[in-house]
Design an enzyme around this catalytic site. Sequence first.
Site, PDB file in Angstrom:
ATOM      1  N   ARG A  16      30.363  33.241  39.156  1.00 37.14           N
ATOM      2  CA  ARG A  16      31.049  32.150  38.460  1.00 37.14           C
ATOM      3  C   ARG A  16      32.268  31.615  39.218  1.00 37.14           C
ATOM      4  O   ARG A  16      32.795  30.569  38.897  1.00 37.14           O
ATOM      5  CB  ARG A  16      31.439  32.620  37.043  1.00 37.14           C
ATOM      6  N   GLY A  79      24.424  45.888  37.615  1.00 38.57           N
ATOM      7  CA  GLY A  79      25.236  45.991  36.405  1.00 38.57           C
ATOM      8  C   GLY A  79      26.334  47.039  36.513  1.00 38.57           C
ATOM      9  O   GLY A  79      26.340  47.866  37.424  1.00 38.57           O
ATOM     10  N   THR A  80      27.252  46.980  35.543  1.00 41.88           N
ATOM     11  CA  THR A  80      28.427  47.871  35.578  1.00 41.88           C
ATOM     12  C   THR A  80      28.033  49.348  35.427  1.00 41.88           C
ATOM     13  O   THR A  80      28.684  50.224  35.995  1.00 41.88           O
ATOM     14  CB  THR A  80      29.420  47.482  34.465  1.00 41.88           C
ATOM     15  N   ASP A 103      38.423  42.908  38.305  1.00 42.87           N
ATOM     16  CA  ASP A 103      38.741  41.515  37.959  1.00 42.87           C
ATOM     17  C   ASP A 103      39.687  41.381  36.771  1.00 42.87           C
ATOM     18  O   ASP A 103      39.709  40.363  36.110  1.00 42.87           O
ATOM     19  CB  ASP A 103      37.453  40.707  37.734  1.00 42.87           C
ATOM     20  N   GLU A 155      27.256  43.261  24.162  1.00 45.68           N
ATOM     21  CA  GLU A 155      27.615  42.157  25.059  1.00 45.68           C
ATOM     22  C   GLU A 155      27.388  40.810  24.380  1.00 45.68           C
ATOM     23  O   GLU A 155      26.514  40.682  23.516  1.00 45.68           O
ATOM     24  CB  GLU A 155      26.774  42.252  26.340  1.00 45.68           C
ATOM     25  N   ASN A 170      36.015  44.373  24.320  1.00 45.66           N
ATOM     26  CA  ASN A 170      36.095  45.419  25.337  1.00 45.66           C
ATOM     27  C   ASN A 170      36.842  44.872  26.561  1.00 45.66           C
ATOM     28  O   ASN A 170      36.455  43.861  27.131  1.00 45.66           O
ATOM     29  CB  ASN A 170      34.655  45.808  25.725  1.00 45.66           C
ATOM     30  N   ARG A 333      62.658  29.870  60.674  1.00 41.40           N
ATOM     31  CA  ARG A 333      61.348  30.419  61.029  1.00 41.40           C
ATOM     32  C   ARG A 333      61.474  31.906  61.361  1.00 41.40           C
ATOM     33  O   ARG A 333      62.581  32.431  61.487  1.00 41.40           O
ATOM     34  CB  ARG A 333      60.767  29.605  62.185  1.00 41.40           C
ATOM     35  N   LYS A 351      64.746  29.685  65.008  1.00 39.66           N
ATOM     36  CA  LYS A 351      63.526  30.467  65.238  1.00 39.66           C
ATOM     37  C   LYS A 351      63.868  31.625  66.139  1.00 39.66           C
ATOM     38  O   LYS A 351      64.455  31.416  67.201  1.00 39.66           O
ATOM     39  CB  LYS A 351      62.441  29.608  65.886  1.00 39.66           C
ATOM     40  N   ASN A 377      80.737  27.323  66.957  1.00 40.39           N
ATOM     41  CA  ASN A 377      80.468  26.034  66.330  1.00 40.39           C
ATOM     42  C   ASN A 377      79.382  25.311  67.114  1.00 40.39           C
ATOM     43  O   ASN A 377      79.527  25.077  68.314  1.00 40.39           O
ATOM     44  CB  ASN A 377      81.751  25.187  66.302  1.00 40.39           C
TER      45      ASN A 377
HETATM   46  C1  UD1 Z   1      32.268  43.345  31.400  1.00 42.98           C
HETATM   47  C2  UD1 Z   1      31.812  44.156  30.189  1.00 42.98           C
HETATM   48  C3  UD1 Z   1      32.291  43.481  28.921  1.00 42.98           C
HETATM   49  C4  UD1 Z   1      33.786  43.311  28.950  1.00 42.98           C
HETATM   50  C5  UD1 Z   1      34.244  42.585  30.229  1.00 42.98           C
HETATM   51  C6  UD1 Z   1      35.745  42.639  30.348  1.00 42.98           C
HETATM   52  C7  UD1 Z   1      29.717  45.238  30.798  1.00 42.98           C
HETATM   53  C8  UD1 Z   1      28.244  45.249  30.622  1.00 42.98           C
HETATM   54  N1  UD1 Z   1      30.390  44.287  30.188  1.00 42.98           N
HETATM   55  O1  UD1 Z   1      31.634  42.071  31.339  1.00 42.98           O
HETATM   56  O2  UD1 Z   1      31.917  44.253  27.791  1.00 42.98           O
HETATM   57  O3  UD1 Z   1      34.237  42.631  27.802  1.00 42.98           O
HETATM   58  O4  UD1 Z   1      33.679  43.208  31.396  1.00 42.98           O
HETATM   59  O5  UD1 Z   1      36.219  41.857  31.406  1.00 42.98           O
HETATM   60  O6  UD1 Z   1      30.228  46.106  31.448  1.00 42.98           O
HETATM   61  N2  UD1 Z   1      30.383  45.014  38.901  1.00 42.98           N
HETATM   62  C9  UD1 Z   1      29.871  45.850  39.874  1.00 42.98           C
HETATM   63  N3  UD1 Z   1      28.517  45.949  40.017  1.00 42.98           N
HETATM   64  C10 UD1 Z   1      27.660  45.280  39.237  1.00 42.98           C
HETATM   65  C11 UD1 Z   1      28.188  44.425  38.233  1.00 42.98           C
HETATM   66  C12 UD1 Z   1      29.554  44.327  38.097  1.00 42.98           C
HETATM   67  O7  UD1 Z   1      30.620  46.481  40.605  1.00 42.98           O
HETATM   68  O8  UD1 Z   1      26.450  45.448  39.432  1.00 42.98           O
HETATM   69  C13 UD1 Z   1      31.844  44.886  38.762  1.00 42.98           C
HETATM   70  C14 UD1 Z   1      32.321  43.474  39.036  1.00 42.98           C
HETATM   71  O9  UD1 Z   1      32.657  43.300  40.404  1.00 42.98           O
HETATM   72  C15 UD1 Z   1      33.534  43.339  38.138  1.00 42.98           C
HETATM   73  C16 UD1 Z   1      33.273  44.329  37.024  1.00 42.98           C
HETATM   74  O10 UD1 Z   1      32.234  45.181  37.458  1.00 42.98           O
HETATM   75  O11 UD1 Z   1      34.737  43.695  38.802  1.00 42.98           O
HETATM   76  C17 UD1 Z   1      32.853  43.645  35.726  1.00 42.98           C
HETATM   77  O12 UD1 Z   1      31.694  42.884  35.965  1.00 42.98           O
HETATM   78  P1  UD1 Z   1      31.519  41.441  35.326  1.00 42.98           P
HETATM   79  O13 UD1 Z   1      30.244  40.884  35.798  1.00 42.98           O
HETATM   80  O14 UD1 Z   1      32.742  40.628  35.487  1.00 42.98           O
HETATM   81  O15 UD1 Z   1      31.326  41.855  33.786  1.00 42.98           O
HETATM   82  P2  UD1 Z   1      31.656  40.960  32.542  1.00 42.98           P
HETATM   83  O16 UD1 Z   1      30.539  40.036  32.305  1.00 42.98           O
HETATM   84  O17 UD1 Z   1      32.989  40.377  32.666  1.00 42.98           O
HETATM   85 MG    MG Z   2      34.325  40.152  34.224  1.00 44.89          MG
END
Ligand code: UD1
Ligand code: MG
Length: 460
Positions: A16, A79-80, A103, A155, A170, A333, A351, A377
Amino acid sequence: MSCKTAVILAAGAGTRMKSDKPKVLHEVCGKPMLSHIVSKAEKAGVDDIITVIGHGAQQVRETVFGDNLRFVIQQEQLGTGHAVMQAADMLPNDGSVFVLCGDTPLITAETLKEFSACHEKEKNAVTVLTAVFDDPFGYGRIIRGENGELLRIVEQKDASEAEKAVKEVNAGMYCFEASFLKEKSGLLNADNAQHEYYITDLIGMAVESGKRAGAFTVKDAGEIMGVNNRVQLAEAVKIMRRRNADRHMLNGVTIIDPDSVYIEEDVEIGNDTEVWPGVVLKGRSVIGKGCVIGKGTIIENSSVGNGTDILESVILDSSIGENTHVGPFAYMRPNSHVGSGCKVGDFVELKNAEFGDGSKAAHLAYIGDADVGEEVNIGCGVIFANYDGVNKNRSTVGNRAFIGSNSNLVAPVSVAEDAYIAAGTTVTTDVEKGALCVGRSKETVLPGWVESKGLLKKKK
Ligand code: UD1
Ligand code: MG
């Protein structure tokens, strides 16, 4: 015992953001988001940080590093939940660990400490950090039972209408019992709307297996804001700027318009200093007490002594002593060091130069690659000609020397103490102590010349 280990999830592509740069390297007030989380975790007592990287891994490693930092690669961003699995083998067998997101740059060390203390006190298998938002769109929702007990996290994309109405979200930050995380993260699956492994499912799994799962709600919901696009990035910068300004005001700094200044986190400012609108203070800058930092001034990685005023000027990687006047429109500088009781006036550029106590260059001068002593001066229009087209050379001006207006000092050259350079002189040889150096041809005056050439104009 508080969490000594943290896993930071930072492998996501950050789609995004629509950027070639990994999301966690986008900067908030001069520092990558990931570095903010790292430093907050360290301040909260963590000394082992495992960062899960993937998208732009090399770039992340090269930008964010430190003694407490280890990296693990997540090859595919599934995924996370999948991200945290990659770190499972590196976790301690007992004690607690933080799982944080790369993030969420606005989290504070104080909140992390309170969060981990709550986790320990409640002896939970997992504690999730939550916040209440008027507009919870996009975040995972906290689903509680009839008695307010935590049940699971759902989610946005998987939520029913009723669940979407929940305003408690969350934050994406967790405290886990290390053994629970190691054991259960391997059991996650991707049966959901996004076909991703969700770390959030571990909450439901804890509840189902009869373990304790808790929630800790932050006081200031702004702290947990997740940055997923550039609009949110700008919002995060705005919040952090304001937070930094507020900290200085509470320490006794007058900030005329706190919403218009840009002050980075590591900047220090003494009390009774006044900061005018549009000022930018960056890096490791240290500003003394009772200073005036005028409108639009930019100061980066520089120090400014007590009682100094700086008007509409730019100061980079330099230092200024006490009770000195700078500007308007001065440009210092890198590696310029101006002493105390000095004046560096309008359109003066320095500088890589030393400028001793009590020395003055009131207007229109270039002082580059020079060692200027005390109480010197420098007249209007003086130029240190430091570059011969191939090399940069240094010049020296001794204490109390007087450099007349419109003089050129052709480097390398040295003007000794108490010497005088007459206005309009080009100095190419060294001038000894107390000498006068005049280098200009005598002008000729021809009386009546204008009229004799028929050039005399009639009064209009
Ligand atoms: C996630 C949470 C959500 C929460 C939100 C808060 C999950 C499923 N959802 O959603 O409940 O409200 O954060 O900000 O966890 N990342 C990885 N590997 C991956 C995917 C993500 O390392 O495969 C890392 C990303 O770099 C990021 C963090 O995990 O720093 C969160 O991922 P992001 O995709 O931003 O999750 P959200 O959709 O924000
Ligand atoms: Mg996020």
